[in-house]
Design an enzyme around this catalytic site. Structure first.
Site, short mmCIF file in Angstrom:
data_model
loop_
_atom_site.label_atom_id
_atom_site.label_comp_id
_atom_site.label_asym_id
_atom_site.label_seq_id
_atom_site.Cartn_x
_atom_site.Cartn_y
_atom_site.Cartn_z
N HIS A 31 0.84 -1.20 0.00
CA HIS A 31 0.00 0.00 0.00
C HIS A 31 0.88 1.26 0.00
O HIS A 31 0.64 2.20 -0.74
CB HIS A 31 -0.86 0.07 1.27
N LYS A 70 -17.33 -6.31 8.53
CA LYS A 70 -16.11 -7.09 8.38
C LYS A 70 -15.40 -7.27 9.71
O LYS A 70 -15.37 -6.36 10.53
CB LYS A 70 -15.17 -6.42 7.38
N ARG A 75 -2.27 -5.74 -8.04
CA ARG A 75 -1.18 -6.70 -7.84
C ARG A 75 -1.09 -7.71 -8.97
O ARG A 75 -0.03 -8.17 -9.32
CB ARG A 75 -1.37 -7.44 -6.51
O1 PNS Z 1 -8.72 -2.71 1.13
P1 PNS Z 1 -10.02 -3.14 0.53
O2 PNS Z 1 -10.84 -3.95 1.52
O3 PNS Z 1 -9.84 -3.83 -0.79
O4 PNS Z 1 -10.83 -1.77 0.24
C1 PNS Z 1 -12.06 -1.80 -0.42
C2 PNS Z 1 -12.68 -0.42 -0.41
C3 PNS Z 1 -12.94 0.05 1.01
C4 PNS Z 1 -11.76 0.58 -1.10
C5 PNS Z 1 -14.01 -0.53 -1.22
O5 PNS Z 1 -14.76 -1.60 -0.72
C6 PNS Z 1 -14.83 0.72 -1.18
O6 PNS Z 1 -14.56 1.67 -1.88
N1 PNS Z 1 -15.84 0.71 -0.29
C7 PNS Z 1 -16.68 1.85 -0.05
C8 PNS Z 1 -18.13 1.56 -0.42
C9 PNS Z 1 -18.36 1.87 -1.87
O7 PNS Z 1 -18.17 2.97 -2.34
N2 PNS Z 1 -18.78 0.84 -2.59
C10 PNS Z 1 -19.07 0.92 -4.00
C11 PNS Z 1 -17.79 0.85 -4.81
S1 PNS Z 1 -18.24 0.75 -6.47
#
Ligand code: PNS
Length: 158
Positions: free
Chosen positions: A17, A41, A90
């Site tokens: 990250h 989660k 990745r």
């Molecule tokens: O580190 P992660 O768990 O892969 O992060 C995922 C994250 C938090 C970036 C993604 O789930 C997100 O953007 N969640 C916010 C909710 C949202 O906007 N959902 C619709 C995305 S199209």
């Protein structure tokens, strides 16, 4: 001001990250690292701890802010005048879901997503694997910043 967000769960932040955040910071005036708070989660670290670990890890970089968000990332973008979302990829397997999210976010709010390839030596790295390896006593130094290593040791020894 050109401002981008690097969103994620960051439970905890890894060197993978950090590499993306550092590289992205060269292209924008400001990067906001946004820690998503998703109640459903199971997390090892509380949001405030995740924020603190990130703040310590990015302390030497001048143009990074750290914040939390709940709900849609595009709402966070609107509220903070963020023009782009930066995501690390990745492997091809990441791309499928990330592309869906990128299209959805653009369709919802016109916010574009920029993909950055992860450094090859971090292409196997994830927060989940770091937690699993550390739980069983494996060495994760070199995979996470010092701020995370210390807290992992504290958390898992307790
Ligand atoms: O580190 P992660 O768990 O892969 O992060 C995922 C994250 C938090 C970036 C993604 O789930 C997100 O953007 N969640 C916010 C909710 C949202 O906007 N959902 C619709 C995305 S199209």
């Amino acid at each position: 001001m050109r401002r981008a967000v690097c969103p994620g769960s960051f439970d905890p932040i890894t060197n993978g990250h950090l590499d993306i955040i550092e590289r992205a910071s060269g292209f924008f005036d400001e990067i906001i690292v946004a820690v998503g708070i998703n109640q459903s989660k199971n997390r090892l670290f509380e949001p405030a701890e995740r924020v603190e670990m990130i703040q310590e890890a990015v302390a030497s970089l001048g143009n990074i802010k750290v914040d939390t968000f709940q709900g849609l990332i595009v709402e966070f973008c609107k509220a903070h005048q963020v023009q782009a979302i930066v995501k690390g990829l990745r492997a091809v397997s990441d791309f499928d879901y990330e592309l869906q999210m990128a299209h959805m976010n653009r369709s919802l709010a016109g916010v574009d997503t920029l993909f950055m390839p992860a450094a090859p030596h971090y292409s196997f790295l994830s927060s989940s694997l770091v937690k699993e390896v550390a739980t069983y006593g494996g060495d994760v130094s070199g995979l996470v910043p010092e701020s995370v290593l210390r807290r992992l040791q504290e958390r898992l020894s307790g």
